[in-house]
Structures are given as structure tokens and as C-alpha cells.
Write a protein that holds these residues in place. Structure first.
Motif, PDB file in Angstrom:
ATOM      1  N   GLN A   1     -16.730  53.468 -65.747  1.00  0.00           N
ATOM      2  CA  GLN A   1     -15.744  54.069 -65.785  1.00  0.00           C
ATOM      3  C   GLN A   1     -15.669  55.262 -64.772  1.00  0.00           C
ATOM      4  N   ALA A   2     -15.798  56.171 -66.023  1.00  0.00           N
ATOM      5  CA  ALA A   2     -16.189  57.557 -66.220  1.00  0.00           C
ATOM      6  C   ALA A   2     -16.890  58.456 -64.882  1.00  0.00           C
ATOM      7  N   LYS A   3     -18.202  57.139 -64.659  1.00  0.00           N
ATOM      8  CA  LYS A   3     -18.850  58.000 -63.069  1.00  0.00           C
ATOM      9  C   LYS A   3     -17.996  57.783 -62.707  1.00  0.00           C
ATOM     10  N   LEU A   4     -17.584  56.342 -62.294  1.00  0.00           N
ATOM     11  CA  LEU A   4     -16.714  55.907 -61.169  1.00  0.00           C
ATOM     12  C   LEU A   4     -15.113  57.021 -60.857  1.00  0.00           C
ATOM     13  N   ALA A   5     -14.736  57.252 -61.696  1.00  0.00           N
ATOM     14  CA  ALA A   5     -14.231  58.063 -61.937  1.00  0.00           C
ATOM     15  C   ALA A   5     -14.239  59.771 -61.009  1.00  0.00           C
ATOM     16  N   LYS A   6     -15.928  59.960 -61.568  1.00  0.00           N
ATOM     17  CA  LYS A   6     -15.873  61.590 -60.882  1.00  0.00           C
ATOM     18  C   LYS A   6     -16.669  60.685 -59.457  1.00  0.00           C
ATOM     19  N   PHE A   7     -17.178  59.835 -58.816  1.00  0.00           N
ATOM     20  CA  PHE A   7     -17.281  59.555 -57.507  1.00  0.00           C
ATOM     21  C   PHE A   7     -16.278  59.222 -56.624  1.00  0.00           C
ATOM     22  N   VAL A   8     -15.388  58.798 -57.112  1.00  0.00           N
ATOM     23  CA  VAL A   8     -13.963  59.005 -56.091  1.00  0.00           C
ATOM     24  C   VAL A   8     -13.453  59.844 -55.795  1.00  0.00           C
ATOM     25  N   ALA A   9     -13.221  60.453 -56.975  1.00  0.00           N
ATOM     26  CA  ALA A   9     -12.895  62.437 -57.153  1.00  0.00           C
ATOM     27  C   ALA A   9     -13.427  63.069 -55.977  1.00  0.00           C
ATOM     28  N   GLU A  10     -15.333  63.292 -56.306  1.00  0.00           N
ATOM     29  CA  GLU A  10     -15.972  64.362 -55.962  1.00  0.00           C
ATOM     30  C   GLU A  10     -16.530  63.283 -53.964  1.00  0.00           C
TER      31      GLU A  10
ATOM     32  N   LEU B   1     -25.281  32.622 -53.094  1.00  0.00           N
ATOM     33  CA  LEU B   1     -23.133  31.881 -52.566  1.00  0.00           C
ATOM     34  C   LEU B   1     -23.353  32.055 -50.702  1.00  0.00           C
ATOM     35  N   SER B   2     -23.146  31.337 -50.149  1.00  0.00           N
ATOM     36  CA  SER B   2     -23.164  30.719 -48.825  1.00  0.00           C
ATOM     37  C   SER B   2     -21.688  30.099 -48.698  1.00  0.00           C
ATOM     38  N   PRO B   3     -20.926  30.439 -47.590  1.00  0.00           N
ATOM     39  CA  PRO B   3     -19.788  30.327 -46.571  1.00  0.00           C
ATOM     40  C   PRO B   3     -19.933  28.712 -47.394  1.00  0.00           C
ATOM     41  N   GLY B   4     -18.125  28.949 -47.675  1.00  0.00           N
ATOM     42  CA  GLY B   4     -17.969  27.784 -48.350  1.00  0.00           C
ATOM     43  C   GLY B   4     -17.349  27.665 -49.690  1.00  0.00           C
ATOM     44  N   ASP B   5     -18.198  28.297 -50.341  1.00  0.00           N
ATOM     45  CA  ASP B   5     -18.982  28.335 -51.931  1.00  0.00           C
ATOM     46  C   ASP B   5     -17.685  29.064 -52.059  1.00  0.00           C
ATOM     47  N   ALA B   6     -16.713  28.654 -52.874  1.00  0.00           N
ATOM     48  CA  ALA B   6     -15.703  29.236 -53.771  1.00  0.00           C
ATOM     49  C   ALA B   6     -15.921  30.447 -54.223  1.00  0.00           C
ATOM     50  N   ALA B   7     -14.786  31.882 -53.509  1.00  0.00           N
ATOM     51  CA  ALA B   7     -15.795  33.255 -54.969  1.00  0.00           C
ATOM     52  C   ALA B   7     -15.103  33.173 -56.100  1.00  0.00           C
ATOM     53  N   PRO B   8     -16.358  33.559 -56.904  1.00  0.00           N
ATOM     54  CA  PRO B   8     -16.782  33.909 -58.602  1.00  0.00           C
ATOM     55  C   PRO B   8     -14.913  34.249 -58.582  1.00  0.00           C
ATOM     56  N   GLU B   9     -14.275  34.118 -59.986  1.00  0.00           N
ATOM     57  CA  GLU B   9     -13.186  34.873 -59.671  1.00  0.00           C
ATOM     58  C   GLU B   9     -13.657  36.056 -60.960  1.00  0.00           C
ATOM     59  N   PHE B  10     -12.683  37.005 -60.511  1.00  0.00           N
ATOM     60  CA  PHE B  10     -13.351  37.717 -61.510  1.00  0.00           C
ATOM     61  C   PHE B  10     -12.124  39.082 -61.823  1.00  0.00           C
ATOM     62  N   THR B  11     -11.685  40.151 -63.287  1.00  0.00           N
ATOM     63  CA  THR B  11     -11.156  41.179 -63.566  1.00  0.00           C
ATOM     64  C   THR B  11     -12.002  41.963 -64.012  1.00  0.00           C
ATOM     65  N   LEU B  12     -12.058  43.265 -63.418  1.00  0.00           N
ATOM     66  CA  LEU B  12     -12.410  44.491 -63.576  1.00  0.00           C
ATOM     67  C   LEU B  12     -11.953  45.698 -63.655  1.00  0.00           C
ATOM     68  N   SER B  13     -12.019  46.893 -64.164  1.00  0.00           N
ATOM     69  CA  SER B  13     -11.011  48.161 -64.581  1.00  0.00           C
ATOM     70  C   SER B  13     -12.134  48.761 -63.411  1.00  0.00           C
ATOM     71  N   ASP B  14     -10.727  49.448 -62.874  1.00  0.00           N
ATOM     72  CA  ASP B  14     -11.641  49.931 -61.703  1.00  0.00           C
ATOM     73  C   ASP B  14     -11.706  51.570 -61.978  1.00  0.00           C
ATOM     74  N   SER B  15     -11.956  52.701 -61.899  1.00  0.00           N
ATOM     75  CA  SER B  15     -12.221  54.049 -62.164  1.00  0.00           C
ATOM     76  C   SER B  15     -11.090  54.809 -62.862  1.00  0.00           C
ATOM     77  N   GLU B  16      -9.612  54.194 -63.240  1.00  0.00           N
ATOM     78  CA  GLU B  16      -8.823  54.499 -63.688  1.00  0.00           C
ATOM     79  C   GLU B  16      -8.248  54.190 -64.155  1.00  0.00           C
ATOM     80  N   GLY B  17      -9.339  53.179 -64.514  1.00  0.00           N
ATOM     81  CA  GLY B  17      -8.668  51.883 -66.334  1.00  0.00           C
ATOM     82  C   GLY B  17      -8.433  50.563 -66.157  1.00  0.00           C
TER      83      GLY B  17
END
Length: 157
Positions: A78-87, A7-23
């Protein structure tokens, strides 16, 4: 080596929907009207990724005050992210991209050099998405240590 999308400046950022550490689902469009730092990292709880995440945590107030939200994305479950966020006491969303679709869309997954060998994996990358959803800055192959300080300098935060 295969040609990877970058990607380069000016490009549209690819849209996304992802789960966070809490789901909870988090979409890039949730941040429309704001600037967003979207950073991609290889794996939670590894030395470099921990340093980088803690640097973002420690500088989050200044980034937020300057109008920047922060989102971290990795292929971790998600579980690994939750542990990382907590730690590490992380105070911004970490998003799970286990199928690497978002990483690939941003050019943050593919061939890279690791200790002199070509391997396929996450390319540590950071993007600044402007309030209209366009790429303002695209930084590939960033270093974990010192990256947030350089980013703050470049963004004048």
C-alpha cells in the motif's frame, strides 16, 4: 513450463477484495452493473508501469464516459502504491495484491519470458469485465507502451 490458468471471454471474472493506495477495500463486485478494465502490472514506479498508468490516467475521462471504470493491480504494498499515485497524479484505484492470489486467479502471475530467460513474475495483462461480472476480453503479455490506445481502439472508445 507449468500450465497456467488463463481466462477466456465468457468466463466468470474471479471475485476479489483488495486494499487500494489509501487502505480502502475495493471489491470487483462494487462495480457490478458497469464495465471494468482490470489491468495487472509488475511494479509501481518502474518505467513501463509508469507509462502504462499515466496512459490510463490521461485517457480515463474518455474510458469513464464510455462506461468503463479502471482498476490497476500489482503485488506492491500500500505505501508504495500511495507514493506512486501521489507522484504521478493517478486518478483511479491501484490495488495491492502482495500474496499474488488475485494475480494468480487471473493467470497474470507465473512463468514468462524476460530477455530470453524463463522467469516467474507478473504477466502484464488486461481484462475487460462486463456488467454481469464475466470476462469480455482477456489480454495477456500486453506491452506497456501503446496499450491504452490499442484498448481504446478495440473497445471503440
Amino acid at each position: 513450463m507449468t500450465e497456467q490458468q488463463r481466462l477466456s471471454p465468457g468466463d466468470a471474472a474471479p471475485e476479489f477484495t483488495l486494499s487500494d493506495s489509501e487502505g480502502t477495500e475495493v471489491s470487483l463486485s462494487d462495480y457490478r452493473g458497469k464495465s471494468v478494465v482490470v489491468y495487472f502490472y509488475p511494479a509501481a514506479s518502474t518505467p513501463g508501469c509508469t507509462k502504462q498508468a499515466c496512459d490510463f490516467r490521461d485517457n480515463l475521462a474518455e474510458l469513464n464516459d464510455a462506461g468503463f471504470a479502471v482498476l490497476g493491480v500489482s503485488p506492491d504494498k500500500q505505501a508504495k502504491l500511495a507514493k506512486f499515485v501521489a507522484e504521478e497524479g493517478l486518478t483511479f484505484p491501484l490495488l495491492s495484491d502482495p500474496d499474488k492470489a488475485v494475480l494468480t486467479a487471473y493467470g497474470a502471475y507465473g512463468e514468462k519470458q524476460l530477455y530470453g530467460k524463463t522467469v516467474t513474475g507478473v504477466i502484464r495483462s488486461t481484462f475487460i469485465v462486463d456488467p454481469e461480472g464475466k470476462i469480455a476480453h482477456a489480454l495477456y503479455n500486453v506491452r506497456a507502451t501503446g496499450h491504452v490506445a490499442k484498448l481504446r481502439k478495440d473497445l471503440k472508445v
